[in-house]
Scaffold this active site. Structure first.
Site: not given
Ligand code: IVH
Length: 693
Positions: A115, A117, A119, A237, A325, A420, A423, A438, A443
């Site tokens: 899937e 990810k 943002d 999801y 990532k 520092c 302070c 420091c 401080c």
């Molecule tokens: S699954 C236990 N699926 O990424 C399963 N998360 O870095 C947890 N996120 O907190 C989540 N796209 O907010 C899942 N296709 C996707 C996602 C996804 C974005 C986010 C989600 C999670 C964060 C973790």
């Protein structure tokens, strides 16, 4: 026929039609009628509802934008913690994970879903049975600290891709129980983000830095009509019922969500091998710029639920899922200056001030510079051209210095300060450490940092104790330690800038209620080196009270699994200081609870999985669930062969039928209570199961 009986069926018809068109437009991106035609239907419905207010229902498509939440956002516990994901950044890490998964999966064949990810920020939507055999949205929560979220239902209702009701037909087709929970990501599409910032600029407001922050801020706006204008979107999801997984694989979950009418991201797949994962990752990377919303990677999940369960969880994330990532985006800019700030541990942190540059979806003008070591090694100069780098949620950092004909080196070599800046006392670097600290225990920077940390989310949760409030409290010398917070009065706060009667009272109340946060939070709040959330929880459970920890010897600490020599040193150092011991005494005197309730491991129902259905004569659904769980049992939302008992009350529905079909024993409330008693007479050691996640 009278007026009303004519209106009622037409209203129902219009609602059905509008729901369908909302779905086609906002979820499927395939409108069947023009915006104008849609508005005509909507206006007719609004008119009829205005003429017949007695026929108005909260799930009507006209009711997406309702009133403000009266008391801000309530905190509500999640049915099951909302976890995070482990990250990978390279092919190698991906292969390692795949190997681990296969190792743990035993003989099971392993397949993965892929899937995007997204943002944004995750939310949980709770649906409950309605009278028509379908389900309706009852509330929606932000992730919060993962355990407890904020009830932002009024805002979530304004998101057009979130169905307010789900028909009996859809529900049946999907095979999902009537009470369920959807988890997904709220995102702000790029177009909406640009529009929002244009408007903010017109109003002389600071632009939001990226769509994720904008979405987060929007969800916490107290005026639903503003939220409605911002056009947030939801991608679903994940699906649960009664805090439990449904017996479905991840792909089946995405299909069921689609069937229910949720928006599921279309870019998804199912793969066997790492090579195929990489293919998906590359195509996602290519598509990234044209999606219209931000993604920061790809999520890989083990598809089969049995294998997921076998793999289980680490403290913060499932072992069966991984976020790959994308590598950070980089941009070139010139560094104007370096400033040093002092954190709550006394650490001097260098920050680069840059000519603003657009990178990774946001304009940045500051970046972190690692530490003194790095700066010295690189021989950094003010005026240098640098590559700055920014991944999805990481703070931008200076990655390297660039030097060529067009980008000459700066002239003034930066000399790292050994005093520092807060302070004026000496800052020193210990053997083997990369940072200066420091040395002054008084401080002012330490106190500022400690106060801000104490109040922050996930620690003592004192809303309103932000940077500005802390600065004023220190300036006026109203607080000299976190314990002094508990002596503040409303009158004192009223003398500060930007405090009115209401905000003063709220802050006092927030401070008051933080007294009950418990030992683990206090331990985190104290800012003991190396003691984070997990360690704090463990210490709290092991020792039970702050006094036991203050007086713990090295041997006592060594006995605790998870506490290594480094953490142990941090704790012993901290409590060896008289000022810190005194602080604990002051916190005691202020009435701050510094004990932890030992989690009772009752075992009467250990190993049993129980499904509740219908209305019980005396216990509420939540009450029954809590009772069962307190006795070590599990409550599940759906009946399967693994169900030990179904507890049925009045108007029990399909779950009861299913129980009969599968020959699962059925109890009434009295039966449940008897089971609890009977269990208690058993020798608990015989029944004790270690409840694996
Ligand atoms: S699954 C236990 N699926 O990424 C399963 N998360 O870095 C947890 N996120 O907190 C989540 N796209 O907010 C899942 N296709 C996707 C996602 C996804 C974005 C986010 C989600 C999670 C964060 C973790």
């Amino acid at each position: 026929m009278d007026e009303k009986s004519k209106a009622a069926p037409r209203i129902e018809e219009l609602r059905e039609e509008l729901r369908h068109h909302e779905h086609m437009y906002y979820v499927m991106d395939a409108p069947e009628i023009s915006d104008h035609a849609f508005d005509v239907l909507m206006n007719e419905l609004k008119r009829l509802e205005a003429d017949h207010p007695e026929l108005l229902t909260p799930d009507s498509p006209t009711q997406r934008v309702g009133g403000k939440p009266a008391e801000g956002f309530k905190k509500v516990r999640h049915s099951r913690p909302m976890l995070s994901l482990d990250n990978a950044y390279s092919e190698e890490e991906l292969r390692d994970w795949d190997r681990r998964v296969r190792g743990l999966a035993g003989n099971a064949k392993v397949e993965y879903t892929t899937e995007l990810k997204l943002d944004g920020l995750s939310i949980a939507l709770h649906y409950e049975a309605d009278k028509k055999g379908g389900a309706r949205l009852v509330y929606g929560l932000t992730r919060g600290d993962g355990q407890t979220g904020e009830d932002v239902t009024s805002n979530i209702r304004t998101i057009r891709s979130v169905p307010l009701t789900i028909s009996a037909e859809r529900l049946q087709k999907s095979g999902v129980p009537q009470d369920f929970e959807v988890r997904g990501e709220v995102v702000m599409p790029e177009a909406a983000f640009t529009k929002m910032n244009e408007e903010r600029e017109k109003q002389g407001l600071a632009a939001a830095v990226n769509p994720r922050n904008a979405a987060a801020g929007t969800l916490r706006t107290v005026e639903p009509s503003i939220v409605a204008q911002r056009r947030l979107d939801l991608y679903a999801y994940f699906l649960l019922s009664g805090g439990e997984y449904l017996p479905m694989g991840q792909e089946a979950i995405l299909d069921a969500l689609t069937m229910l009418g949720f928006r599921v991201n279309p870019h998804r797949g199912r793969v066997h091998k790492v090579e195929e994962m990489l293919e998906f990752i590359h195509s996602a990377e290519k598509r990234r710029a044209t999606l219209g919303y931000n993604i920061d990677g790809v999520v890989l999940k083990v598809d089969a639920q049995a294998t997921q369960q076998r793999l289980g969880y680490t403290g913060r994330a499932p072992r069966w899922a991984l976020a790959y990532k994308f590598t950070a985006e980089q941009a070139l800019t010139q560094m104007r200056d370096i400033l040093i700030s002092v954190g709550r541990s006394g650490k001097l942190t260098p920050t680069a001030y840059l000519n603003p540059v657009f990178v990774g979806g946001a304009t940045i003008s500051r970046a972190t510079l690692h530490n003194a070591d790095w700066i010295e090694r690189m021989g950094l100069r003010i005026g240098d051209w640098v590559k700055v780098e920014r991944g999805g949620d990481v703070i931008p950092k200076v990655a390297e210095i660039v030097e060529d004909a067009d980008h000459p080196r700066g002239t003034a070599r930066f000399v790292y300060p050994t005093i520092c800046p807060e302070c004026g006392n000496a800052a020193a670097r210990e053997e083997g450490e990369a940072d200066y600290r420091c040395v002054n225990v008084d401080c002012p920077a330490l106190l500022r940092g400690t106060l801000e940390h104490w109040g922050s989310r996930g620690v003592m949760n004192i809303e309103g104790l932000g940077e500005a409030a802390v600065a004023q409290l220190r300036e006026r010398e109203l607080v000299r330690s976190v314990a002094d917070l508990y002596k503040l009065t409303e009158e004192q706060l009223l003398t500060l800038e930007r405090f009115g009667k209401k905000s003063a009272r709220t802050l006092i109340n927030q401070i008051e209620s933080s007294k009950h946060a418990g030992l683990a939070r206090v331990l985190m709040g104290l800012g003991i080196r190396f003691v984070g959330e997990r360690t704090a929880e463990t210490l709290a459970q092991e020792f039970g009270s702050i006094d036991a920890i203050v007086n713990a010897t090295e041997e006592d600490l060594a006995r605790v699994e998870e506490v290594g020599p480094r953490i142990s040193r941090g704790i012993l150092d901290f409590f060896s200081r008289p000022s810190n011991r005194q602080l604990i005494e002051h916190l005691h005197a202020a009435g701050v609870n510094m004990t932890a309730e030992k989690k009772q491991r009752s075992t009467q129902l250990a190993g049993l999985t129980i499904v509740l259905t219908g209305t019980l004569p005396t216990l509420s659904r939540d009450g029954a669930k809590a009772t069962i769980e307190a006795a070590g049992g599990k409550v599940s939302g759906s009946v399967s062969k693994k169900t030990s008992y179904v507890v049925a009350g009045e108007e029990a529905g399909s779950k009861l039928d299913k129980a009969r079909e599968l020959k699962v024993p059925v109890l009434d409330e009295a039966g449940l209570l008897k089971l609890l008693e009977a269990g208690a007479q058993n020798d608990p050691s015989e029944l004790a199961h270690d409840r694996a996640m």
